[in-house]
Design an enzyme around this catalytic site. Structure first.
Site: not given
Length: 324
Positions: A20, A22, A24, A27, A44, A153
């Protein structure tokens, strides 16, 4: 770990290993040789060409350095070096969560311009367990760490599920250490996700533990309605919080995720259906209390854990009594 070790673990950061993306980062799933076996991890990788990526990496390293809780994603190691082209490379290696994110289970995935409707088989008790897991993690961050931490978040894509569907809070790239006081706060600027941001942040207020509680309240309402706070049905006259208020006038079924309506209305629930509806009303009441517009009116997260655990105990009892 070195850059080359992570390159090998992810097969050159190949698309086949991609999990996936994000704000910044990207992953990847990684496979690391260890002794006679292999360990699966999540890698990540920060996009260092994006403004804010370096500070996000630093914030996450600082936040995760000394915290340990069963409902937080475990960081294994970090990498800060150069890649093969001489560019700055930073990555974090996490425990792999095979069941994906809560968002994956709650919302249909997009394939091109078409929404792929996915069978969402999260039962009522499983959703309640996830809600308790997340609240327990927040209670730890806010009240049991040496210096309180605000996640900043909290949303379904940052809640990851292990093989037993136990929830773990992840992605501390926006986390803040906060000062002690009646309501611990941080004066550092806040960037968070639309729909989960407490209203006071938009007016310049400092990050606080009660800001996390607001985000949690929205997440809890989404967990049981199946609707994102950014759903197209919401506008200036109605948001997820006001939509959930419908439950408080005896219309829980009208706002609940249809998957849960089907479960609670099924023959297997016939002896405890009334109890289930009463318990769901209490869950929505907690979600509304957490997402109150005024921070001081929000429910404290420790009380949330206690109340949700009590509701779960009532649901699991074999008698026919209702939640109260």
């Amino acid at each position: 770990m070195s850059y080359h070790s992570l390159l090998k673990a992810t097969n050159g950061f190949s698309e086949a290993y991609f999990i996936g993306v994000g704000a910044f980062c990207s992953v990847y799933k990684g496979i690391i040789s260890e002794g006679d076996g292999e360990v699966v991890v999540a890698v990540k990788v920060l996009n260092m060409f994006k403004q804010g990526a370096a500070s996000s990496f630093l914030a996450e390293c600082q936040a995760l350095r000394n915290i340990r809780h069963r409902n937080l994603v475990k960081v294994i190691t970090a990498c800060s070096s150069g890649d093969g082209n001489g560019n700055d490379f930073k990555a974090l290696v996490y425990e792999y969560m095979p069941s994906g994110s809560l968002e994956y289970w709650l919302q249909p995935a997009l394939e091109g311009n078409q929404a792929r409707v996915m069978k969402r088989n999260l039962s009522l008790v499983r959703r309640l367990n996830i809600a308790i897991n997340v609240a327990s993690a927040l209670d730890y961050l806010h009240h049991q760490c040496e210096t309180p931490i605000v996640h900043c978040d909290l949303k379904p894509s940052n809640i990851l599920l292990d093989e037993e569907m136990v929830a773990h809070v992840g992605d501390f790239g926006l986390a803040r250490f906060v000062t002690e006081g009646p309501i611990p706060t941080s004066s550092i600027g806040i960037r968070s996700s639309t729909g989960y941001v407490p209203p006071e942040y938009g007016m310049g207020s400092e990050a606080s533990t009660l800001g996390d509680v607001y985000s949690y309240g929205i997440l809890l309402l989404e967990l049981f309605t199946g609707k994102r706070p950014t759903d197209e049905m919401f506008d200036e006259s109605m948001n997820l919080h006001s939509f959930a208020k419908i439950a408080m006038v005896g219309r829980v079924k009208d706002i609940m995720d249809p998957v849960l309506v089907e479960e609670v209305s099924s023959p297997t629930y016939h002896q405890k259906t009334a109890k289930a509806w009463a318990c769901l009303a209490l869950i929505f009441q907690i979600g509304l209390a957490c997402s109150a517009k005024v921070p001081r009116e929000r429910m404290r997260i420790g009380l949330v854990v206690t109340k949700l655990a009590s509701i779960r105990n009532k649901l699991l009892e074999t008698d026919k009594g209702e939640c109260s």
